[in-house]
Design a protein around this motif. Structure first.
Motif, PDB file in Angstrom:
ATOM      1  N   ASP A  26       0.835  -1.194   0.000  1.00 29.37           N
ATOM      2  CA  ASP A  26       0.000   0.000   0.000  1.00 29.37           C
ATOM      3  C   ASP A  26       0.877   1.255   0.000  1.00 29.37           C
ATOM      4  OD1 ASP A  26      -1.994  -1.832   0.161  1.00 29.37           O
ATOM      5  OD2 ASP A  26      -2.581  -1.365   2.216  1.00 29.37           O
ATOM      6  N   GLU A  27       0.437   2.291  -0.746  1.00 29.55           N
ATOM      7  CA  GLU A  27       1.200   3.530  -0.831  1.00 29.55           C
ATOM      8  C   GLU A  27       0.274   4.733  -0.936  1.00 29.55           C
ATOM      9  OE1 GLU A  27       5.246   3.473  -2.902  1.00 29.55           O
ATOM     10  OE2 GLU A  27       4.064   2.079  -4.106  1.00 29.55           O
ATOM     11  N   LEU A  28       0.826   5.887  -0.589  1.00 28.00           N
ATOM     12  CA  LEU A  28       0.102   7.147  -0.687  1.00 28.00           C
ATOM     13  C   LEU A  28       0.869   8.062  -1.640  1.00 28.00           C
ATOM     14  CD1 LEU A  28      -1.592   9.118   2.133  1.00 28.00           C
ATOM     15  CD2 LEU A  28       0.164  10.279   0.803  1.00 28.00           C
ATOM     16  N   PHE A  29       0.185   8.596  -2.628  1.00 34.99           N
ATOM     17  CA  PHE A  29       0.784   9.476  -3.634  1.00 34.99           C
ATOM     18  C   PHE A  29       0.148  10.863  -3.518  1.00 34.99           C
ATOM     19  CE2 PHE A  29       0.980   5.148  -5.181  1.00 34.99           C
ATOM     20  CZ  PHE A  29       2.256   5.029  -5.705  1.00 34.99           C
ATOM     21  N   VAL A  30       0.970  11.899  -3.361  1.00 33.90           N
ATOM     22  CA  VAL A  30       0.471  13.267  -3.228  1.00 33.90           C
ATOM     23  C   VAL A  30       0.873  14.073  -4.457  1.00 33.90           C
ATOM     24  CG1 VAL A  30       0.476  15.358  -1.830  1.00 33.90           C
ATOM     25  CG2 VAL A  30       0.674  13.122  -0.721  1.00 33.90           C
ATOM     26  N   THR A  31      -0.107  14.713  -5.080  1.00 32.75           N
ATOM     27  CA  THR A  31       0.114  15.617  -6.207  1.00 32.75           C
ATOM     28  C   THR A  31      -0.206  17.038  -5.741  1.00 32.75           C
ATOM     29  OG1 THR A  31      -2.126  15.681  -7.140  1.00 32.75           O
ATOM     30  CG2 THR A  31      -0.775  13.734  -7.632  1.00 32.75           C
ATOM     31  N   PRO A  32       0.003  18.054  -6.564  1.00 31.53           N
ATOM     32  CA  PRO A  32      -0.333  19.422  -6.132  1.00 31.53           C
ATOM     33  C   PRO A  32      -1.816  19.627  -5.824  1.00 31.53           C
ATOM     34  CG  PRO A  32       1.194  19.483  -7.982  1.00 31.53           C
ATOM     35  CD  PRO A  32       0.772  18.055  -7.822  1.00 31.53           C
ATOM     36  N   THR A  33      -2.711  18.817  -6.398  1.00 37.82           N
ATOM     37  CA  THR A  33      -4.143  19.063  -6.234  1.00 37.82           C
ATOM     38  C   THR A  33      -4.886  17.985  -5.459  1.00 37.82           C
ATOM     39  OG1 THR A  33      -4.683  17.952  -8.327  1.00 37.82           O
ATOM     40  CG2 THR A  33      -4.168  20.318  -8.414  1.00 37.82           C
ATOM     41  N   ARG A  34      -4.285  16.812  -5.253  1.00 37.78           N
ATOM     42  CA  ARG A  34      -5.017  15.718  -4.617  1.00 37.78           C
ATOM     43  C   ARG A  34      -4.052  14.692  -4.034  1.00 37.78           C
ATOM     44  NH1 ARG A  34      -6.965  12.303  -9.994  1.00 37.78           N
ATOM     45  NH2 ARG A  34      -5.118  12.773 -11.225  1.00 37.78           N
ATOM     46  N   THR A  35      -4.632  13.809  -3.220  1.00 41.50           N
ATOM     47  CA  THR A  35      -3.894  12.698  -2.636  1.00 41.50           C
ATOM     48  C   THR A  35      -4.534  11.393  -3.097  1.00 41.50           C
ATOM     49  OG1 THR A  35      -3.169  13.916  -0.678  1.00 41.50           O
ATOM     50  CG2 THR A  35      -3.276  11.543  -0.484  1.00 41.50           C
ATOM     51  N   LEU A  36      -3.710  10.459  -3.543  1.00 43.29           N
ATOM     52  CA  LEU A  36      -4.183   9.152  -3.981  1.00 43.29           C
ATOM     53  C   LEU A  36      -3.688   8.090  -3.003  1.00 43.29           C
ATOM     54  CD1 LEU A  36      -3.349   9.387  -7.806  1.00 43.29           C
ATOM     55  CD2 LEU A  36      -5.438  10.106  -6.637  1.00 43.29           C
ATOM     56  N   VAL A  37      -4.589   7.230  -2.563  1.00 42.35           N
ATOM     57  CA  VAL A  37      -4.231   6.132  -1.665  1.00 42.35           C
ATOM     58  C   VAL A  37      -4.405   4.818  -2.424  1.00 42.35           C
ATOM     59  CG1 VAL A  37      -4.741   4.943   0.495  1.00 42.35           C
ATOM     60  CG2 VAL A  37      -4.901   7.429   0.375  1.00 42.35           C
ATOM     61  N   TYR A  38      -3.295   4.142  -2.631  1.00 39.04           N
ATOM     62  CA  TYR A  38      -3.305   2.872  -3.362  1.00 39.04           C
ATOM     63  C   TYR A  38      -3.323   1.706  -2.378  1.00 39.04           C
ATOM     64  CZ  TYR A  38      -1.450  -1.165  -5.882  1.00 39.04           C
ATOM     65  OH  TYR A  38      -1.259  -2.429  -6.395  1.00 39.04           O
ATOM     66  N   ARG A  39      -4.298   0.801  -2.556  1.00 40.68           N
ATOM     67  CA  ARG A  39      -4.394  -0.407  -1.758  1.00 40.68           C
ATOM     68  C   ARG A  39      -4.177  -1.618  -2.665  1.00 40.68           C
ATOM     69  NH1 ARG A  39      -4.111   1.464   3.461  1.00 40.68           N
ATOM     70  NH2 ARG A  39      -5.743   3.017   3.890  1.00 40.68           N
ATOM     71  N   ALA A  40      -3.160  -2.410  -2.334  1.00 36.98           N
ATOM     72  CA  ALA A  40      -2.898  -3.607  -3.120  1.00 36.98           C
ATOM     73  C   ALA A  40      -3.956  -4.658  -2.836  1.00 36.98           C
ATOM     74  CB  ALA A  40      -1.508  -4.141  -2.786  1.00 36.98           C
ATOM     75  N   GLU A  41      -4.049  -5.638  -3.703  1.00 36.10           N
ATOM     76  CA  GLU A  41      -5.036  -6.709  -3.527  1.00 36.10           C
ATOM     77  C   GLU A  41      -4.715  -7.497  -2.251  1.00 36.10           C
ATOM     78  OE1 GLU A  41      -6.855 -10.545  -5.988  1.00 36.10           O
ATOM     79  OE2 GLU A  41      -5.216  -9.344  -6.808  1.00 36.10           O
ATOM     80  N   GLY A  42      -5.750  -7.777  -1.471  1.00 29.40           N
ATOM     81  CA  GLY A  42      -5.572  -8.511  -0.226  1.00 29.40           C
ATOM     82  C   GLY A  42      -6.770  -9.375   0.084  1.00 29.40           C
ATOM     83  N   LEU A  43      -6.830  -9.884   1.300  1.00 31.56           N
ATOM     84  CA  LEU A  43      -7.934 -10.748   1.699  1.00 31.56           C
ATOM     85  C   LEU A  43      -9.241  -9.985   1.807  1.00 31.56           C
ATOM     86  CD1 LEU A  43      -6.179 -12.846   4.470  1.00 31.56           C
ATOM     87  CD2 LEU A  43      -6.773 -13.591   2.168  1.00 31.56           C
ATOM     88  N   LEU A  44      -9.161  -8.709   2.190  1.00 28.15           N
ATOM     89  CA  LEU A  44     -10.377  -7.947   2.445  1.00 28.15           C
ATOM     90  C   LEU A  44     -10.826  -7.107   1.265  1.00 28.15           C
ATOM     91  CD1 LEU A  44      -9.566  -6.691   6.053  1.00 28.15           C
ATOM     92  CD2 LEU A  44     -10.830  -8.731   5.359  1.00 28.15           C
TER      93      LEU A  44
END
Length: 349
Positions: A26-44
């Motif tokens: 899992d990672e968090l990506f921040v751009t000048p206008t927004r934040t993206l939260v990436y969730r990898a495939e998991g059990l849930l």
């Protein structure tokens, strides 16, 4: 480092200014206008990307013993929350604060945040061209104060037994606020460095000397501007022929001219206004450190000095052999699933 394909598709042409690892894949990506939260495939859940616009009216943070939450309030559009481990909270919060302040016009688009600090209900943000201060339960909302370095004429720090007072002189008035002593050194370093960099000086001492010189120059210019000599004496307009015919009148005119030339005017100057002191005090930061389990709480008992080490070792080896033989592949597989589930829950899924 490459980005997941699903993140690239959402980003488009927008640049990533900050990237924070949240645990696992899992990672968090921040751009000048927004934040993206990436969730990898998991059990849930399946692989996904959540978007959080920086155009928020309010930014708040809550944290527990293991999990933390960053909430963005969009007014009538509701609130969106980012769940993450408290270990990653401050690292993720820093670029998000910068994005929110930029979107709100508090800082310029090309201005970056040097560092942000949270002291109980005081949030103190050191940016490249200004200081932003907010008092309240939220990290930031529309009820904030901003002090541009162009208006700052002095910076001082007053040491106390528990807290250090930051004294910022802005437009002839003092803004004062307290910070915990354990954070005073880093605040002093970051704020002093940012202010000196703005004025291109090497230290606070050089900054104060420069401010004193500027004040003296301004006072001298004000004194010159306020000096008025009037229109001067009137020129003599006597007729030479009349002076020859009427010496008495000529003598009187000469005396009047001499009196006129000896006249002078007074110059006035303006004083400087006295500084007005405003004192703002904020509570010190409350630090809640989790306690580590002691050696006694682990359930392990050290061997007795009189015990036979070889006999105890043989008993432990035999016990381990029995446990290993009793385990099966199915139990191992279930154990792996449980561990993966626990890890995903810790990452705030």
């Amino acid at each position: 480092m490459s980005q997941p394909e699903i993140v690239q598709s959402v980003l488009g042409e927008e640049d990533v200014v900050s990237r924070v690892h949240l645990g696992g894949e899992d990672e968090l990506f921040v751009t000048p206008t927004r934040t993206l939260v990436y969730r990898a495939e998991g059990l849930l859940s399946d692989e996904s990307v959540d978007e959080f616009s920086h155009a928020a009216e309010r930014l708040s943070v809550s944290e527990g013993r293991r999990k933390g939450k960053i909430s963005l309030d969009y007014g009538l559009d509701g609130t969106k929350t980012i769940g993450l481990s408290v270990k990653r909270l401050d690292e993720a919060l820093q670029p998000i604060i910068e994005g929110v302040l930029s979107a709100a016009g508090v800082i310029k688009d090309d201005e970056s945040v040097v560092q942000s600090f949270r002291f109980s209900e005081l949030t103190f943000v050191v940016a490249e061209r200004r200081v932003v201060r907010h008092i309240g339960s939220a990290v930031w909302d529309e009820d904030y104060e901003s002090y541009n370095y162009n208006d700052v004429t002095d910076l001082a720090f007053e040491d106390g037994s528990v807290a250090t007072t930051v004294v910022l002189t802005v437009d002839g008035r003092q803004e004062r606020f307290k910070i915990p002593n354990e954070e005073a050194r880093i605040v002093r370093e970051k704020l002093s460095k940012a202010l000196c960099a703005h004025y291109d000086v090497g230290s606070l001492e050089e900054f104060r000397v420069m401010m004193a010189e500027q004040e003296e120059q301004e006072d001298a210019e004000d004194a010159r501007d306020n000096t008025d000599f009037g229109e001067g004496p009137d020129p003599l307009s006597a007729n030479p022929g009349e002076l020859a015919d009427e010496p008495a009148n000529g003598t009187r005119a000469g005396e009047e001219a001499q009196q006129t030339e000896s006249q002078t005017v007074e110059a006035t100057s303006t004083g400087s206004a006295a500084a007005e002191t405003q004192s703002v005090q904020t509570p010190s930061k409350k630090v809640a450190d989790a306690s580590d389990l002691g050696f006694e709480a682990s359930g392990f008992e050290p061997p007795s000095e009189t015990a036979d080490p070889s006999a105890e070792l043989a008993a432990e080896v035999e016990a381990l052999r029995e446990v290993v033989e009793a385990q099966t592949e199915q139990l191992q597989y279930q154990q792996e699933l449980i561990e993966q589930l626990i890890e995903e829950l810790r990452r705030g899924r």
